[in-house]
Write an enzyme that holds these catalytic residues in place. Structure first.
Site, PDB file in Angstrom:
ATOM      1  CB  THR A 130       6.010 -34.271  39.107  1.00  0.00           C
ATOM      2  OG1 THR A 130       6.068 -34.354  37.888  1.00  0.00           O
ATOM      3  CG2 THR A 130       7.327 -33.317  39.478  1.00  0.00           C
ATOM      4  NE  ARG A 132       4.423 -33.256  28.362  1.00  0.00           N
ATOM      5  CZ  ARG A 132       4.692 -33.180  29.510  1.00  0.00           C
ATOM      6  NH1 ARG A 132       5.521 -33.696  30.379  1.00  0.00           N
ATOM      7  NH2 ARG A 132       3.729 -32.512  30.459  1.00  0.00           N
ATOM      8  CB  VAL A 133      10.510 -31.509  27.391  1.00  0.00           C
ATOM      9  CG1 VAL A 133      10.959 -30.926  28.510  1.00  0.00           C
ATOM     10  CG2 VAL A 133      11.621 -32.326  26.745  1.00  0.00           C
TER      11      VAL A 133
END
Ligand code: ASP
Length: 334
Positions: free
Chosen positions: A201, A229-230
């Site tokens: 990220t 998937r989040v």
């Protein structure tokens, strides 16, 4: 004009394995962070908006294969990439986000288009791509996001049948190191923060000379995640939040826990309702609240007075900040 203008960025947090330390990789990470901070700093110095500074910083981080966002994103359990991003403007509380996109070169630009040109806040999958296409954003073949290092990381995770966020018990990283010692397999490219235990990220937060704050976050998610998937990244309030009245926040870490803690918003809420400083609120979320549910990672945050804080509860977090007229500061370890 606010002379406290500042930008801060992160490129993920995680565990440092001594075995994976390499001086040249470390230099490369510092140089990448420095270049991104300088670009953001120029925008702010020219009187540009915090929104412009954070979207440009995150776009550059997405294009850099060292980080898990855009090119260099991790793989899903199906060997594909699904990208998430969000952006928020603290002066208007407008926000835009997209998740599960596979072919948009810069997810953060798609999120920004949602913020600027849609009545909605979050688009997913095919709908997100259709929206991005209608806005004329650049599309790439899914293979554009591939990198050798992430592919090997995925194969290791897949062989162990796990998503690489499981930090309980013996770690995949430790297993991998042990197998190198036994002479099995090729070592992974050296990264200062062990790639198998790192939450990727990227994110940026900024305060501009007009006194406005903004935040942006972008990710490939977690290695070997299930398709669909989040995590926290594209959820306003969890992975990204900005309000001139309090602060701008971008997070990185075990997304499920950051979602359950509504981590980014909690920093702002604590400032508003408990009347505590940016630093105290951020510290409480990262060091007290998240660990209660085994949440690992960190965040970066700025407030409208130019205070900056970059707390994390892992061994390291790629991070840095730059004030106007000052040399950018970058760091990796504690
Ligand atoms: N928070 C991200 C997610 O759960 C992962 C990360 O920060 O590396 O998708």
């Amino acid at each position: 004009m606010n002379s406290n203008a500042v930008i801060a960025i992160h490129g993920g947090a995680g565990t440092i394995l001594r075995a994976s330390l390499s001086a040249s990789a470390e230099t490369e990470y510092h140089a990448a962070l420095h270049a991104v901070l300088s670009a953001g700093q120029r925008i702010l110095a020219d009187g540009g908006s915090a929104l412009d500074a954070v979207s440009e910083a995150v776009r550059l981080l997405e294009d850099c294969p060292l980080f898990n966002a855009g090119r260099g994103a991790v793989y899903t359990a199906a060997g594909t990439h699904e990208l998430d991003a969000a952006i928020m403007d603290g002066s208007t509380l407008q926000a835009g986000a997209i998740c599960c996109v596979k072919r948009v070169r810069n997810p953060i630009l798609a999120a920004r288009s949602v913020l600027e040109r849609s009545e909605h806040v979050l688009f997913t999958g095919d709908g997100a791509e259709a929206f991005a296409a209608a806005q004329g954003l650049e599309f790439v073949e899914p293979a554009y996001f591939d990198t050798e290092a992430r592919h090997r990381q995925w194969l290791l995770a897949r062989d162990q049948q796990r998503a690489v966020l499981d930090h309980d018990g013996a770690t995949l990283a430790a297993t991998v190191t042990a197998s190198f010692q036994k002479g099995e397999g090729e070592p992974m490219p050296h990264e200062p923060i062990d790639p198998n235990r790192k939450f990727g990220t990227v994110g940026a937060v900024a305060l501009d000379q007009h006194g406005h704050v903004a935040a942006a976050t972008s990710t490939g998610g977690v290695t070997n995640k299930q398709v669909g998937r989040v995590g926290d990244t594209p959820l306003i309030g969890a992975g990204c939040y900005a309000d001139d009245a309090t602060c701008a926040v971008s997070t990185t870490g075990s997304g499920e826990m950051f979602m359950r803690m509504v981590a980014a918003y909690d920093v702002a809420a604590q400032m508003a309702y408990r009347n505590v400083s940016l630093q105290e609120a951020a510290h409480d979320v990262v060091m007290n609240r998240l660990p209660k549910i085994d949440g690992r990672g960190g965040l970066i945050a700025v407030d409208a007075r130019g205070n900056v804080t970059l707390p994390f509860n892992t061994e390291g977090m790629y991070r840095g900040f730059a004030r106007l007229g000052e040399t950018p500061v970058t760091a990796i370890y504690r």
